[in-house]
Design a protein around this motif. Structure first.
Motif, short mmCIF file in Angstrom:
data_model
loop_
_atom_site.label_atom_id
_atom_site.label_comp_id
_atom_site.label_asym_id
_atom_site.label_seq_id
_atom_site.Cartn_x
_atom_site.Cartn_y
_atom_site.Cartn_z
N TYR A 96 -38.91 -38.14 23.69
CA TYR A 96 -39.10 -36.61 24.94
C TYR A 96 -40.12 -35.58 23.15
O TYR A 96 -40.34 -35.89 22.12
N GLN A 97 -41.25 -35.53 24.04
CA GLN A 97 -42.42 -35.06 22.84
C GLN A 97 -41.66 -34.09 22.12
O GLN A 97 -42.43 -33.98 20.85
N ILE A 98 -40.79 -33.36 22.54
CA ILE A 98 -40.23 -32.11 21.38
C ILE A 98 -38.69 -32.97 20.83
O ILE A 98 -39.07 -31.85 19.31
N PHE A 99 -38.63 -33.53 20.21
CA PHE A 99 -37.53 -33.75 19.69
C PHE A 99 -37.13 -34.33 18.09
O PHE A 99 -38.50 -34.52 18.09
N THR A 100 -36.94 -33.45 17.53
CA THR A 100 -37.18 -33.47 15.87
C THR A 100 -37.91 -33.00 15.95
O THR A 100 -38.59 -32.29 14.37
N GLU A 101 -39.14 -31.42 16.62
CA GLU A 101 -39.81 -30.48 16.54
C GLU A 101 -38.96 -29.81 15.10
O GLU A 101 -38.04 -29.24 15.15
N ASP A 102 -39.82 -29.46 14.03
CA ASP A 102 -39.26 -28.20 13.25
C ASP A 102 -39.88 -27.09 13.85
O ASP A 102 -40.22 -26.48 14.32
N LEU A 103 -38.23 -26.48 13.63
CA LEU A 103 -38.04 -24.84 14.37
C LEU A 103 -37.97 -23.92 13.46
O LEU A 103 -37.51 -24.05 12.37
N TYR A 104 -39.51 -22.65 13.28
CA TYR A 104 -39.33 -21.94 12.31
C TYR A 104 -39.37 -20.86 12.99
O TYR A 104 -38.72 -20.75 13.95
N SER A 105 -38.66 -19.82 11.18
CA SER A 105 -38.12 -18.83 11.61
C SER A 105 -38.69 -17.27 12.78
O SER A 105 -40.05 -17.64 12.23
N PRO A 106 -38.48 -16.87 13.64
CA PRO A 106 -39.47 -16.02 14.29
C PRO A 106 -39.95 -14.76 13.85
O PRO A 106 -40.69 -14.26 14.66
N CYS A 107 -39.09 -13.99 13.01
CA CYS A 107 -39.43 -12.83 12.51
C CYS A 107 -38.62 -13.26 11.10
O CYS A 107 -37.90 -13.47 10.65
N ASN A 108 -38.80 -11.92 10.34
CA ASN A 108 -38.23 -11.92 9.41
C ASN A 108 -36.91 -10.54 9.77
O ASN A 108 -36.35 -9.89 10.79
N GLY A 109 -35.53 -12.04 8.88
CA GLY A 109 -33.93 -11.29 9.13
C GLY A 109 -33.25 -11.94 8.28
O GLY A 109 -33.61 -12.62 7.45
N VAL A 117 -42.75 -7.27 33.01
CA VAL A 117 -41.87 -7.03 32.84
C VAL A 117 -42.02 -5.23 32.54
O VAL A 117 -42.68 -4.91 31.87
N ALA A 118 -41.44 -4.42 32.90
CA ALA A 118 -41.23 -2.73 32.63
C ALA A 118 -40.42 -2.99 31.21
O ALA A 118 -40.89 -1.41 30.97
N GLU A 119 -39.65 -3.47 30.51
CA GLU A 119 -39.30 -3.01 29.76
C GLU A 119 -39.64 -3.46 28.33
O GLU A 119 -40.76 -4.10 28.58
N LYS A 120 -39.21 -2.44 27.28
CA LYS A 120 -40.84 -2.54 25.79
C LYS A 120 -39.53 -4.30 25.32
O LYS A 120 -38.19 -4.07 24.57
N GLY A 121 -40.21 -5.25 24.89
CA GLY A 121 -40.00 -6.88 24.86
C GLY A 121 -40.09 -6.58 22.79
O GLY A 121 -40.26 -5.54 22.32
N ILE A 122 -39.79 -7.49 22.87
CA ILE A 122 -39.33 -7.79 21.09
C ILE A 122 -40.95 -8.52 20.68
O ILE A 122 -40.61 -9.68 21.15
N GLU A 123 -41.37 -8.40 19.51
CA GLU A 123 -42.38 -8.48 19.13
C GLU A 123 -42.42 -10.66 18.30
O GLU A 123 -42.24 -9.93 17.29
N LEU A 124 -41.93 -11.55 18.53
CA LEU A 124 -41.42 -12.72 17.73
C LEU A 124 -43.12 -13.21 17.73
O LEU A 124 -44.13 -14.16 17.88
N SER A 125 -42.80 -13.90 16.41
CA SER A 125 -43.93 -15.02 15.95
C SER A 125 -43.55 -16.31 16.78
O SER A 125 -41.93 -16.66 17.06
N PHE A 126 -43.81 -17.03 17.20
CA PHE A 126 -44.04 -18.25 18.43
C PHE A 126 -43.19 -19.22 16.72
O PHE A 126 -43.44 -19.61 16.05
N PRO A 127 -42.48 -19.97 17.75
CA PRO A 127 -40.87 -21.28 16.06
C PRO A 127 -41.35 -22.01 16.49
O PRO A 127 -40.44 -23.13 15.52
#
Length: 298
Positions: free
Chosen positions: A182-195, A119-129
């Protein structure tokens, strides 16, 4: 039921038929063998890259590569003493024309898919959630053949993320109605950034597949305004009542937000994540990786 038959047909029956044809065809010249080999290779490479292998098993995609190599070896042994060309009949010329059309067709698909990886556009760097598992990108990349979100400007570069079991599939069964299969159902989701949490929805029901809620496409979700980026990061389809942050709350990277569910306009449990600025999607990266369909995160 259509997704089941579509996946089996596209990812199992179609490559099998092409490989069997290459293996058993009674070629009269090396040119015919070469064209058939190119068609089969282009097909397998296309499916290897663009197929959603979480339905039939992630490792099956590698099996087709192995079978392709084996088929090359044994079919070449049968044709290596043939002339490169012969005087072709009208039917043989027609077959050669079909080969050329298919090579162009699958070759074009593969060329377009290559675009997905950059991708040519500059991306937003995040932590995997997500943590503690093997996660699979079902939709992702910079081309609609790999990521249907590319047709929607506000969700451009969005990712749909699943979790794989030890067999490389995302669920117990092909398309179960029970959410806990489904393997992902009820998996904990974590914040991908400070904000800052700028919006939440927490009260929509989790629906059994294939039911969905097109009137509330995001489902239960959290919207974050991340530090250092003039964009909003959104996490969709969360579990009803699982969100543990409030609108206006300041969050830190790795803080639990809630759980993956199956609320909103979704065909099955998964995490949808994207970033948008002024109504347009912007790229997101994780550890400087731009994820595409069939990417793994462990």
């Amino acid at each position: 039921m259509f997704p089941i038959f579509y996946s089996i047909g596209l990812l199992i029956i179609l490559p099998a038929s092409f490989i069997i044809s290459l293996w058993k065809a009674a070629f009269k010249s090396k040119l015919e063998w070469l064209l058939d080999s190119l068609v089969t290779t282009a097909l397998i490479i296309w499916l290897f890259q663009a197929g959603n292998w979480s339905w039939v098993g992630y490792y099956v995609r590698f099996l087709w590569l192995i079978l392709l190599i084996v088929t090359f070896f044994f079919s070449w042994k049968r044709v290596r003493n043939l002339p490169f060309t012969i005087k072709y009949t009208l039917n043989q010329k027609f077959s050669i024309g079909i080969y050329i059309v298919l090579i162009l067709f699958f070759g074009t698909y593969n060329a377009l898919i290559v675009k997905s990886y950059t991708v040519a556009e500059k991306g937003i760097e995040l932590s995997f959630p997500l943590k503690n598992g093997t996660y699979y990108v079902g939709q992702g990349g910079n081309q609609v053949l790999m990521n249907y979100h590319q047709d929607h400007p506000g969700q451009k570069y969005a990712l749909d993320i699943l979790k794989l079991n030890t067999l490389g599939t995302r669920a117990s069964g092909l398309y179960p109605e029970e959410l806990d299969k489904y393997q992902i159902f009820t998996e904990d989701l974590y914040s991908p950034c400070n904000g800052k949490v700028v919006n939440i929805q927490n009260g929509l029901p989790d629906l059994p597949p294939p039911k969905s809620d097109p009137e509330n496409p995001e489902g239960n979700h959290v919207a974050l305004s991340c530090e250092h980026y003039d964009a909003t990061v959104l996490l969709f389809h969360m579990q009803k009542g699982s969100i543990v942050v409030e609108k206006g709350e300041i969050v830190t990277t790795g803080q639990i937000l809630g759980k993956v569910g199956n609320s909103g306009n979704t065909s099955e449990p998964h995490l949808h994540i994207h970033a948008e600025k002024n109504g347009k999607g912007v790229p997101i990266t994780f550890n400087d990786r731009f994820l595409v369909r069939n990417s793994w995160v462990r």
